[in-house]
Scaffold this active site. Structure first.
Site, PDB file in Angstrom:
ATOM      1  N   HIS A  26       0.844  -1.194   0.000  1.00 59.47           N
ATOM      2  CA  HIS A  26       0.000   0.000   0.000  1.00 59.47           C
ATOM      3  C   HIS A  26       0.879   1.243   0.000  1.00 59.47           C
ATOM      4  O   HIS A  26       2.086   1.168   0.219  1.00 59.47           O
ATOM      5  CB  HIS A  26      -0.970   0.016   1.192  1.00 59.47           C
ATOM      6  N   CYS A  84       5.678   6.259   4.685  1.00 60.67           N
ATOM      7  CA  CYS A  84       4.522   5.538   4.108  1.00 60.67           C
ATOM      8  C   CYS A  84       4.017   6.227   2.847  1.00 60.67           C
ATOM      9  O   CYS A  84       3.157   5.692   2.148  1.00 60.67           O
ATOM     10  CB  CYS A  84       3.385   5.438   5.120  1.00 60.67           C
ATOM     11  N   HIS A 127       4.884   0.060  -0.278  1.00 63.36           N
ATOM     12  CA  HIS A 127       5.657  -0.891   0.537  1.00 63.36           C
ATOM     13  C   HIS A 127       4.661  -1.923   1.048  1.00 63.36           C
ATOM     14  O   HIS A 127       3.449  -1.730   0.928  1.00 63.36           O
ATOM     15  CB  HIS A 127       6.353  -0.163   1.696  1.00 63.36           C
ATOM     16  N   HIS A 136       3.344  -5.354   3.821  1.00 61.59           N
ATOM     17  CA  HIS A 136       3.310  -5.949   5.157  1.00 61.59           C
ATOM     18  C   HIS A 136       2.774  -7.379   5.059  1.00 61.59           C
ATOM     19  O   HIS A 136       2.036  -7.710   4.133  1.00 61.59           O
ATOM     20  CB  HIS A 136       2.376  -5.161   6.082  1.00 61.59           C
ATOM     21  N   ASP A 164      -5.048 -10.602  -0.589  1.00 61.68           N
ATOM     22  CA  ASP A 164      -3.748 -11.269  -0.459  1.00 61.68           C
ATOM     23  C   ASP A 164      -2.927 -11.110  -1.744  1.00 61.68           C
ATOM     24  O   ASP A 164      -3.422 -11.373  -2.847  1.00 61.68           O
ATOM     25  CB  ASP A 164      -3.960 -12.753  -0.154  1.00 61.68           C
ATOM     26  N   HIS A 165      -1.694 -10.670  -1.577  1.00 67.90           N
ATOM     27  CA  HIS A 165      -0.787 -10.424  -2.706  1.00 67.90           C
ATOM     28  C   HIS A 165      -1.349  -9.404  -3.692  1.00 67.90           C
ATOM     29  O   HIS A 165      -1.287  -9.576  -4.911  1.00 67.90           O
ATOM     30  CB  HIS A 165      -0.400 -11.744  -3.402  1.00 67.90           C
ATOM     31  N   GLU A 219      -0.824  -4.986  11.542  1.00 64.41           N
ATOM     32  CA  GLU A 219       0.041  -4.586  10.432  1.00 64.41           C
ATOM     33  C   GLU A 219       1.444  -5.148  10.654  1.00 64.41           C
ATOM     34  O   GLU A 219       2.116  -5.610   9.726  1.00 64.41           O
ATOM     35  CB  GLU A 219       0.094  -3.070  10.314  1.00 64.41           C
TER      36      GLU A 219
END
Lengths: 136, 140
Positions: free
Chosen positions: A14, A33, A39, A41, A79-80, A124
């Site tokens: 994100h 951020c 980047h 998580h 996801d991904h 996170e």
């Protein structure tokens, strides 16, 4: 009333950026951020549901059904993924952990059949998590 | 939309559990090994939970930089790598983790006004932890 928590993990990227802010405001508010390339998580999701124990099955909720709903509504979507570009809620909202928890609640709340959604917790990192209880 | 945000920190400190209101024997009976005159230390894990409406402009309950900065200055700088018994707030209170929890809650409540303070949780070891919500019931 018995509470049951199911855990899942997803990995996503994100970026925090508000198009209404100047570049300086974005950098000041969001710091690293705000890096335009984003980047990622490894998020941990905990979904807690509550309800009475069904006397026939001994279950509060069918865990298989809960797992399927979480997979379909949340993991398949997030996801991904690059959350800003691939998850519709984050076209207009910044994908902070707060907003991710709210979006997951909204995706799950009408899909659960037997139990009532109590809490969505999103980690996170191991040092930061957000709880959402559906409060306005 | 109201959300709860929890941030985790670590600090290490020493303490000795000893009450001036008790005899030496009572202290030993009450506190056991924790009454060792030279004290002992822990790696404390601190969790601070704050709540509030999620700001539409930032997507945040409060900016983590502000929360981290406050906790760093007002809590970690005060207690990390210190002997708790030497602190004025523990001159008349035994530095149990119960009292430490209440003290940190009060520091946060008095000085941090960018979100509503919900709870302070401290893990003293992997086996015991303490929570304080300013007298309110804990949200689960």
């Amino acid at each position: 009333m018995v509470y049951l928590t199911r855990k899942a993990e997803f990995s996503a990227s994100h970026v925090y950026h508000n198009p209404e802010f100047t570049p300086e405001e974005n950098l000041r508010t969001f710091g690293k951020c705000n890096n335009p390339n984003g980047h990622g998580h490894n998020y941990t999701l905990e979904v807690t549901v509550k309800g009475e124990i069904d006397p026939r099955s001994g279950f509060v909720v069918d865990l298989k059904q809960l797992k399927e709903v979480m997979t379909r509504e949340v993991l398949d979507a997030m996801d991904h993924r690059f959350l800003n570009k691939e998850v519709p809620e984050f076209a207009t909202q910044i994908p902070t952990t707060e907003n991710i928890a709210i979006a997951i609640w909204q995706r799950l709340v009408s899909k659960l059949e037997t139990a009532q959604l109590h809490r969505v917790r999103v980690y996170e990192t191991s040092d930061l998590f957000v709880d959402f209880y559906g409060e306005a | 939309m109201k959300a709860h945000l929890t941030r985790r920190y670590m600090f290490s400190a020493s303490h000795r559990l000893h009450s001036e209101a008790m005899s030496a024997e009572e202290n030993r009976e009450t506190y056991g090994k924790c009454n060792n005159p030279y004290g002992h230390g822990h790696n404390y894990v601190l969790e601070v939970t704050v709540s509030g409406p999620v700001d539409e402009q930032t997507g945040m309950v409060c900016n983590l930089v502000d929360l981290d900065g406050f906790v760093e200055r007002e809590v970690l700088a005060r207690y990390d790598l210190q002997n708790l018994n030497t602190r004025p707030e523990f001159a008349n209170h035994v530095p149990t983790t119960e009292n430490l929890c209440v003290e940190i809650f009060q520091i946060m409540q008095q000085g941090f006004h960018l979100a509503h303070l919900e709870r302070v949780w401290i893990g003293e070891t992997m086996m015991n932890s303490f929570e304080y919500a300013g007298g309110a019931e804990l949200r689960r």
